[in-house]
Write a protein that holds these residues in place. Structure first.
Motif, PDB file in Angstrom:
ATOM      1  N   MET A 115       0.833  -1.182   0.000  1.00  0.00           N
ATOM      2  CA  MET A 115       0.000   0.000   0.000  1.00  0.00           C
ATOM      3  C   MET A 115       0.874   1.240   0.000  1.00  0.00           C
ATOM      4  SD  MET A 115      -3.195  -0.850   2.467  1.00  0.00           S
ATOM      5  CE  MET A 115      -2.280  -1.305   3.928  1.00  0.00           C
ATOM      6  N   THR A 116       0.331   2.303  -0.513  1.00  0.00           N
ATOM      7  CA  THR A 116       1.078   3.549  -0.543  1.00  0.00           C
ATOM      8  C   THR A 116       0.916   4.271   0.791  1.00  0.00           C
ATOM      9  OG1 THR A 116      -0.797   4.745  -1.457  1.00  0.00           O
ATOM     10  CG2 THR A 116       0.756   3.792  -3.024  1.00  0.00           C
ATOM     11  N   SER A 117       1.914   5.067   1.105  1.00  0.00           N
ATOM     12  CA  SER A 117       1.832   5.810   2.360  1.00  0.00           C
ATOM     13  C   SER A 117       0.905   7.008   2.193  1.00  0.00           C
ATOM     14  CB  SER A 117       3.223   6.263   2.790  1.00  0.00           C
ATOM     15  OG  SER A 117       3.748   7.151   1.844  1.00  0.00           O
ATOM     16  N   VAL A 118       0.299   7.390   3.289  1.00  0.00           N
ATOM     17  CA  VAL A 118      -0.633   8.507   3.290  1.00  0.00           C
ATOM     18  C   VAL A 118       0.086   9.739   3.804  1.00  0.00           C
ATOM     19  CG1 VAL A 118      -2.788   9.383   4.265  1.00  0.00           C
ATOM     20  CG2 VAL A 118      -2.573   6.963   3.691  1.00  0.00           C
ATOM     21  N   LYS A 119      -0.030  10.811   3.054  1.00  0.00           N
ATOM     22  CA  LYS A 119       0.579  12.076   3.466  1.00  0.00           C
ATOM     23  C   LYS A 119      -0.249  12.624   4.637  1.00  0.00           C
ATOM     24  CE  LYS A 119       1.812  16.595   1.701  1.00  0.00           C
ATOM     25  NZ  LYS A 119       1.681  17.521   0.574  1.00  0.00           N
ATOM     26  N   LYS A 120       0.387  12.725   5.788  1.00  0.00           N
ATOM     27  CA  LYS A 120      -0.310  13.101   7.023  1.00  0.00           C
ATOM     28  C   LYS A 120      -0.828  14.535   7.013  1.00  0.00           C
ATOM     29  CE  LYS A 120       1.023   9.420   9.618  1.00  0.00           C
ATOM     30  NZ  LYS A 120       0.123   8.337   9.538  1.00  0.00           N
ATOM     31  N   THR A 121      -0.225  15.408   6.194  1.00  0.00           N
ATOM     32  CA  THR A 121      -0.625  16.812   6.201  1.00  0.00           C
ATOM     33  C   THR A 121      -1.567  17.169   5.058  1.00  0.00           C
ATOM     34  OG1 THR A 121       1.332  17.394   4.914  1.00  0.00           O
ATOM     35  CG2 THR A 121       1.508  17.547   7.326  1.00  0.00           C
ATOM     36  N   SER A 122      -2.097  16.175   4.351  1.00  0.00           N
ATOM     37  CA  SER A 122      -2.991  16.487   3.235  1.00  0.00           C
ATOM     38  C   SER A 122      -4.318  17.033   3.762  1.00  0.00           C
ATOM     39  CB  SER A 122      -3.246  15.243   2.386  1.00  0.00           C
ATOM     40  OG  SER A 122      -4.065  14.338   3.094  1.00  0.00           O
ATOM     41  N   THR A 123      -5.021  17.747   2.906  1.00  0.00           N
ATOM     42  CA  THR A 123      -6.306  18.324   3.276  1.00  0.00           C
ATOM     43  C   THR A 123      -7.291  17.228   3.652  1.00  0.00           C
ATOM     44  OG1 THR A 123      -5.903  20.147   1.758  1.00  0.00           O
ATOM     45  CG2 THR A 123      -8.178  19.814   2.467  1.00  0.00           C
ATOM     46  N   ILE A 124      -7.264  16.131   2.921  1.00  0.00           N
ATOM     47  CA  ILE A 124      -8.176  15.027   3.218  1.00  0.00           C
ATOM     48  C   ILE A 124      -7.925  14.495   4.625  1.00  0.00           C
ATOM     49  CG2 ILE A 124      -8.745  12.630   2.610  1.00  0.00           C
ATOM     50  CD1 ILE A 124      -8.321  13.429  -0.324  1.00  0.00           C
ATOM     51  N   GLU A 132      -6.596  16.098   7.161  1.00  0.00           N
ATOM     52  CA  GLU A 132      -7.040  17.110   8.122  1.00  0.00           C
ATOM     53  C   GLU A 132      -8.563  17.074   8.266  1.00  0.00           C
ATOM     54  OE1 GLU A 132      -5.447  20.987   7.265  1.00  0.00           O
ATOM     55  OE2 GLU A 132      -3.408  20.200   7.099  1.00  0.00           O
ATOM     56  N   ASN A 133      -9.263  16.928   7.134  1.00  0.00           N
ATOM     57  CA  ASN A 133     -10.724  16.837   7.177  1.00  0.00           C
ATOM     58  C   ASN A 133     -11.185  15.592   7.934  1.00  0.00           C
ATOM     59  OD1 ASN A 133     -10.926  19.191   5.732  1.00  0.00           O
ATOM     60  ND2 ASN A 133     -11.307  18.195   3.768  1.00  0.00           N
ATOM     61  N   LYS A 134     -10.472  14.486   7.744  1.00  0.00           N
ATOM     62  CA  LYS A 134     -10.801  13.257   8.470  1.00  0.00           C
ATOM     63  C   LYS A 134     -10.685  13.475   9.969  1.00  0.00           C
ATOM     64  CE  LYS A 134      -9.888   9.113   5.788  1.00  0.00           C
ATOM     65  NZ  LYS A 134      -8.976   7.961   5.660  1.00  0.00           N
ATOM     66  N   GLN A 135      -9.605  14.112  10.399  1.00  0.00           N
ATOM     67  CA  GLN A 135      -9.401  14.349  11.824  1.00  0.00           C
ATOM     68  C   GLN A 135     -10.501  15.237  12.395  1.00  0.00           C
ATOM     69  OE1 GLN A 135      -7.317  12.584  13.633  1.00  0.00           O
ATOM     70  NE2 GLN A 135      -6.772  11.603  11.709  1.00  0.00           N
ATOM     71  N   THR A 136     -10.916  16.227  11.633  1.00  0.00           N
ATOM     72  CA  THR A 136     -12.011  17.096  12.070  1.00  0.00           C
ATOM     73  C   THR A 136     -13.293  16.288  12.189  1.00  0.00           C
ATOM     74  OG1 THR A 136     -10.984  18.984  10.976  1.00  0.00           O
ATOM     75  CG2 THR A 136     -13.325  19.178  11.524  1.00  0.00           C
ATOM     76  N   SER A 137     -13.552  15.410  11.214  1.00  0.00           N
ATOM     77  CA  SER A 137     -14.744  14.555  11.253  1.00  0.00           C
ATOM     78  C   SER A 137     -14.703  13.604  12.428  1.00  0.00           C
ATOM     79  CB  SER A 137     -14.874  13.741   9.960  1.00  0.00           C
ATOM     80  OG  SER A 137     -15.060  14.573   8.861  1.00  0.00           O
ATOM     81  N   PHE A 138     -13.527  13.021  12.712  1.00  0.00           N
ATOM     82  CA  PHE A 138     -13.391  12.109  13.840  1.00  0.00           C
ATOM     83  C   PHE A 138     -13.782  12.812  15.136  1.00  0.00           C
ATOM     84  CE2 PHE A 138      -9.904   9.169  11.928  1.00  0.00           C
ATOM     85  CZ  PHE A 138     -10.861   8.585  11.100  1.00  0.00           C
ATOM     86  N   ALA A 139     -13.376  14.053  15.269  1.00  0.00           N
ATOM     87  CA  ALA A 139     -13.669  14.802  16.488  1.00  0.00           C
ATOM     88  C   ALA A 139     -15.159  15.117  16.600  1.00  0.00           C
ATOM     89  CB  ALA A 139     -12.849  16.089  16.529  1.00  0.00           C
TER      90      ALA A 139
END
Length: 131
Positions: free
Chosen positions: A1-10, A12-19
């Motif tokens: 699998m490819t690595s996920v860029k931790k600072t991407s907008t997606i 950041e949006n996921k983290q906001t949704s998780f909260a």
């Protein structure tokens, strides 16, 4: 699998949704087309790779392998291999995976109650899946 860029907008949006909503955490773990089907297949107990594959005919081997790895990495299933030739590998729900049993069962009941295309076939099988 490819690595996920931790600072991407997606991300950041996921983290906001998780909260904001705990359902996003669940969907991150079991979301997608195949993961719930694999988990549902494992509700009846430990299975070998070939048994899982047989229970989900349209899934490709590549996708099944990837999904099993992700489910294992997320702690929802456990993989046990015996050091024999040929390899003997089994998969089963982990403690966290077993905790999803009522959720998966409720999804199946909802499908039956609301006329999912498999509702007649599945309603006969519901007794197999203890809550």
């Amino acid at each position: 699998m490819t690595s996920v860029k931790k600072t991407s907008t997606i991300q950041e949006n996921k983290q906001t949704s998780f909260a904001a909503c705990p359902v996003t955490f669940v969907m991150d773990r079991i979301g997608g087309y195949w993961k719930p089907i694999i988990l549902f297949s494992l509700l009846t107990g430990t299975k070998r790779y070939s048994e899982i594959k047989r229970s989900i005919p349209p899934i490709t081997e590549k996708v099944l392998t990837e999904q099993l790895k992700q489910l294992e990495a997320d702690g929802l299933i456990t993989r046990k291999s015996k050091p024999v030739v040929p390899p003997y590998v089994t998969y089963q729900l982990s403690r966290q995976g077993k905790a999803l049993r009522p959720v998966l069962y409720a999804m199946a009941e909802w499908a039956v109650a609301h006329g999912g295309p498999q509702s007649k076939q599945f309603s006969r099988q519901m007794a197999e899946f203890p809550v």
